[in-house]
Design an enzyme around this catalytic site. Structure first.
Site, short mmCIF file in Angstrom:
data_model
loop_
_atom_site.label_atom_id
_atom_site.label_comp_id
_atom_site.label_asym_id
_atom_site.label_seq_id
_atom_site.Cartn_x
_atom_site.Cartn_y
_atom_site.Cartn_z
N LYS A 1 5.26 1.83 -3.21
CA LYS A 1 5.14 3.19 -3.72
C LYS A 1 5.34 3.15 -5.23
O LYS A 1 6.00 2.23 -5.74
CB LYS A 1 6.22 4.09 -3.10
CG LYS A 1 5.99 5.57 -3.26
CD LYS A 1 5.01 6.11 -2.24
CE LYS A 1 4.61 7.55 -2.52
NZ LYS A 1 3.77 8.12 -1.47
N GLN B 1 7.36 3.81 3.75
CA GLN B 1 5.96 3.39 3.82
C GLN B 1 5.78 2.10 4.64
O GLN B 1 4.76 1.90 5.29
CB GLN B 1 5.44 3.18 2.39
CG GLN B 1 3.94 3.15 2.26
CD GLN B 1 3.31 4.53 2.18
OE1 GLN B 1 3.81 5.39 1.50
NE2 GLN B 1 2.22 4.73 2.89
N THR C 1 -4.93 13.15 5.68
CA THR C 1 -3.52 13.36 6.02
C THR C 1 -3.35 14.67 6.80
O THR C 1 -2.68 14.71 7.84
CB THR C 1 -2.64 13.36 4.75
OG1 THR C 1 -2.93 12.16 4.03
CG2 THR C 1 -1.17 13.39 5.10
N LYS D 1 0.86 -1.18 0.00
CA LYS D 1 0.00 0.00 0.00
C LYS D 1 0.88 1.22 0.00
O LYS D 1 1.84 1.31 0.78
CB LYS D 1 -0.88 -0.02 1.26
CG LYS D 1 -1.84 1.12 1.37
CD LYS D 1 -3.23 0.70 0.92
CE LYS D 1 -4.11 1.87 0.56
NZ LYS D 1 -3.85 2.45 -0.79
N ASN E 1 -2.89 18.97 -1.21
CA ASN E 1 -3.88 18.23 -0.41
C ASN E 1 -3.54 18.23 1.08
O ASN E 1 -4.39 18.54 1.91
CB ASN E 1 -3.99 16.79 -0.95
CG ASN E 1 -4.85 15.92 -0.07
OD1 ASN E 1 -4.35 15.19 0.78
ND2 ASN E 1 -6.15 16.04 -0.21
N GLY F 1 -3.24 8.06 -4.04
CA GLY F 1 -2.72 9.32 -4.56
C GLY F 1 -1.42 9.72 -3.87
O GLY F 1 -1.00 9.12 -2.90
N ASP F 2 -0.78 10.72 -4.41
CA ASP F 2 0.39 11.36 -3.79
C ASP F 2 0.57 12.67 -4.56
O ASP F 2 -0.37 13.10 -5.25
CB ASP F 2 1.64 10.46 -3.88
CG ASP F 2 2.81 11.00 -3.06
OD1 ASP F 2 2.68 11.09 -1.83
OD2 ASP F 2 3.86 11.36 -3.63
P1 NDP Z 1 0.08 17.92 -3.76
O1 NDP Z 1 0.58 17.65 -5.13
O2 NDP Z 1 -1.39 18.06 -3.53
O3 NDP Z 1 0.78 19.25 -3.18
C1 NDP Z 1 2.15 19.36 -3.08
C2 NDP Z 1 2.48 20.78 -2.69
O4 NDP Z 1 3.88 20.90 -2.50
C3 NDP Z 1 2.12 21.79 -3.76
O5 NDP Z 1 1.81 23.01 -3.16
C4 NDP Z 1 3.41 21.87 -4.56
O6 NDP Z 1 3.56 23.10 -5.27
C5 NDP Z 1 4.45 21.76 -3.49
N1 NDP Z 1 5.66 21.16 -4.02
C6 NDP Z 1 5.80 19.97 -4.66
N2 NDP Z 1 7.05 19.76 -5.04
C7 NDP Z 1 7.74 20.84 -4.64
C8 NDP Z 1 9.09 21.22 -4.72
N3 NDP Z 1 10.00 20.44 -5.33
N4 NDP Z 1 9.46 22.41 -4.18
C9 NDP Z 1 8.55 23.22 -3.56
N5 NDP Z 1 7.25 22.90 -3.46
C10 NDP Z 1 6.85 21.73 -3.98
O7 NDP Z 1 0.70 16.78 -2.83
P2 NDP Z 1 0.23 16.31 -1.38
O8 NDP Z 1 -0.23 17.46 -0.60
O9 NDP Z 1 -0.63 15.12 -1.56
O10 NDP Z 1 1.61 15.76 -0.79
C11 NDP Z 1 2.54 16.61 -0.13
C12 NDP Z 1 3.53 15.75 0.63
O11 NDP Z 1 2.84 14.94 1.58
C13 NDP Z 1 4.36 14.78 -0.20
O12 NDP Z 1 5.62 14.62 0.40
C14 NDP Z 1 3.58 13.48 -0.07
O13 NDP Z 1 4.39 12.36 -0.31
C15 NDP Z 1 3.15 13.57 1.37
N6 NDP Z 1 2.01 12.77 1.73
C16 NDP Z 1 0.80 12.93 1.12
C17 NDP Z 1 -0.27 12.16 1.53
C18 NDP Z 1 -1.64 12.39 0.97
O14 NDP Z 1 -2.57 11.74 1.48
N7 NDP Z 1 -1.83 13.26 0.01
C19 NDP Z 1 -0.14 11.11 2.54
C20 NDP Z 1 1.16 11.08 3.18
C21 NDP Z 1 2.19 11.87 2.76
P3 NDP Z 1 3.27 23.12 -6.86
O15 NDP Z 1 1.78 23.10 -6.99
O16 NDP Z 1 3.89 24.40 -7.30
O17 NDP Z 1 3.93 21.91 -7.44
#
Ligand code: NDP
Length: 444
Positions: free
Chosen positions: A126, A111, A209, A90, A240, A165-166
């Site tokens: 993953k 994970q 999350t 997962k 997210n 998702g991620d």
């Molecule tokens: P999203 O794609 O919804 O959002 C990611 C955010 O981070 C965006 O605002 C994006 O900006 C920014 N971002 C991404 N890459 C970079 C970068 N290289 N430098 C600066 N800003 C960046 O992703 P999530 O919110 O789902 O995920 C965020 C983190 O949380 C990740 O590490 C993910 O693995 C982790 N996570 C997510 C879960 C989930 O349920 N969604 C569960 C557990 C962990 P921009 O739009 O400009 O790219």
């Protein structure tokens, strides 16, 4: 040389050019030293750590698709099925140009322990692709997702591997992927989580999350004589995790003053307006530059800067290695009392070390952001029983899972004499259950 050091050396040698994977393995194995030392002879004989750091399977595939101009595009797809000792693999699917095998392996490895920590029966995996969803039309996104799933569908299933998702993979992408899986396999089953509510999705999965991050942060603060009520919070990211972290922080009486995307960041002294953020990011899918038009009192800055803002609690919710030593120094100088990782590995090892040495409560992502995968596991349960749980039931289950998770890792840290070190506590608590299952199942 100690067993841990031997394995670390082998990981670097056998997996060259994978710095993120090395970093994740080192972080975990370093903090497992007290447990490994206690069982060194048996672990060494069973090559336990070698089995743990070698994925059960890693799949890399070509993803061809045709863009709106009729041009064929090629991306690379990955699925790393890391460890299935305690349940089906997962873990999410990341769509971002930075994706490569190292990133997917670091995330898959983390994970394993995160999923174990939730207390639910899910193994670690993953996947993703170097595809960049930014600037693509809906039709292009669909074509990519269909091509990606055409290959991935051979390796996943409701009882074998259940992606989610991620970064870059939200409700729209999951929908397109689910449709293609169903078409190819002819199965309406819970093969993906994060699905829409009309076709097997779960309430609270979208919020999980971010909400879970705030539930566990509040619990950690309470356990140390504080609480979120009245605190100023800095959040990075505007995706997210960040959006629902900001929403729940407000509900728990804290004020979040920042958010960011990969171009810049917002400071809103009156508190980030979640409704505005959702309108910009979820509805319009635009950039944060627009925020100021809705909230004239706020500031927009290009580049990086969230961690220069004075805050009691910092919640990095964007991406890996976004909070470095310099940022940690800023936070400590500004009197920050707690950092909890909404993203995966957003804090560099030097920054973690600095924060811990300066008495900042530090909660690692594998615990702090486990609410997402925990809720995904509950989505799997609902799909298996073909039932749908209420928002209240899901939210209260999430909250109690996060509270329990915190106390489990707190107890594990105490048990091995590293009281208050939640990085070690999380790794140890997650590791113990996986090792127990691996031992019971023999050398496989
Ligand atoms: P999203 O794609 O919804 O959002 C990611 C955010 O981070 C965006 O605002 C994006 O900006 C920014 N971002 C991404 N890459 C970079 C970068 N290289 N430098 C600066 N800003 C960046 O992703 P999530 O919110 O789902 O995920 C965020 C983190 O949380 C990740 O590490 C993910 O693995 C982790 N996570 C997510 C879960 C989930 O349920 N969604 C569960 C557990 C962990 P921009 O739009 O400009 O790219």
């Amino acid at each position: 040389m100690s067993y841990v050091d031997e394995v670390l050396e082998r990981v670097v040698k056998e997996n060259p050019y994978e710095p993120e994977f090395h970093q994740a393995v080192k972080e975990v194995l370093d903090s497992l030293r007290p447990v490994v030392e206690k069982n060194e002879e048996q672990f060494r004989r069973d090559a336990l750590l070698e089995r743990l750091v070698n994925p059960e399977r890693q799949i890399k595939f070509r993803v061809p698709w045709i863009d709106d101009n009729g041009q064929v595009q090629i991306n690379t797809g990955y699925r790393v099925q890391f460890n299935s000792a305690i349940g089906p693999y997962k873990g999410g699917l990341r769509l971002h140009p930075s994706v490569n095998l190292s990133i997917i392996k670091f995330l898959g490895f983390e994970q394993i322990f995160k999923n174990s920590l939730t207390g639910l029966p899910i193994g670690g995996g993953k996947g993703g692709s170097d595809f960049d969803p930014k600037g693509k039309s809906d039709r292009e996104i669909m074509k990519f997702c269909q091509s990606f799933m055409t290959e991935l569908s051979k390796y996943i299933g409701a009882d074998t591997d259940v992606p989610a998702g991620d970064i870059g993979t939200g409700a729209r992408e999951i929908g397109y992927m689910y449709g293609q899986y169903k078409r190819i396999r002819g199965l309406f089953e819970g093969v993906l989580t994060g699905k829409g509510l009309s076709y097997g999705g779960s309430l609270v999965r979208t919020e999980a999350t971010g909400y879970g991050l705030l539930y566990i942060t509040d619990e950690m603060l309470k356990s140390n004589g504080h609480s979120l009520e009245g605190k100023t919070v800095a959040v990075s990211g505007a995706g997210n995790v960040a959006i629902y972290a900001i929403e729940k922080a407000g509900q728990l009486g804290a004020k979040v003053v920042t958010c960011s995307d990969s171009n810049g960041w917002v400071y809103d002294p009156d508190g980030i307006d979640v409704a505005v953020l959702k309108e910009i990011k979820e509805v319009k899918r635009h950039r944060l530059t627009e925020y100021k038009a809705y909230r004239p009192n706020s500031e927009y800055h290009e580049g990086k800067g969230v961690w220069t803002v004075k805050c009691d609690v910092a919640l990095p919710c964007a991406t890996q290695n976004e909070l470095n030593l310099e940022d940690a120094k800023n936070l400590v100088a500004n009197g920050t009392i707690a950092v909890a990782e909404g993203a995966n590995m957003p804090t560099t090892p030097e920054a973690v070390d600095y924060l811990q040495r300066n008495g900042v409560l530090f909660l690692p992502g594998k615990a702090a952001n486990a609410g997402g995968v925990a809720t995904s596991a509950l989505e799997m349960s609902q799909n298996s029983e073909r039932l749908h749980w209420s928002f209240e039931r899901m939210d209260s289950t999430l909250k109690s899972l996060m509270v329990d998770l915190f106390h489990n890792l707190e107890a594990a840290a105490k048990k091995y004499g590293v009281d208050g070190n939640y990085v070690a506590g999380a790794n140890i608590a997650g590791f113990e259950k996986v090792v127990d299952a691996m031992n019971a199942q023999g050398i496989v």
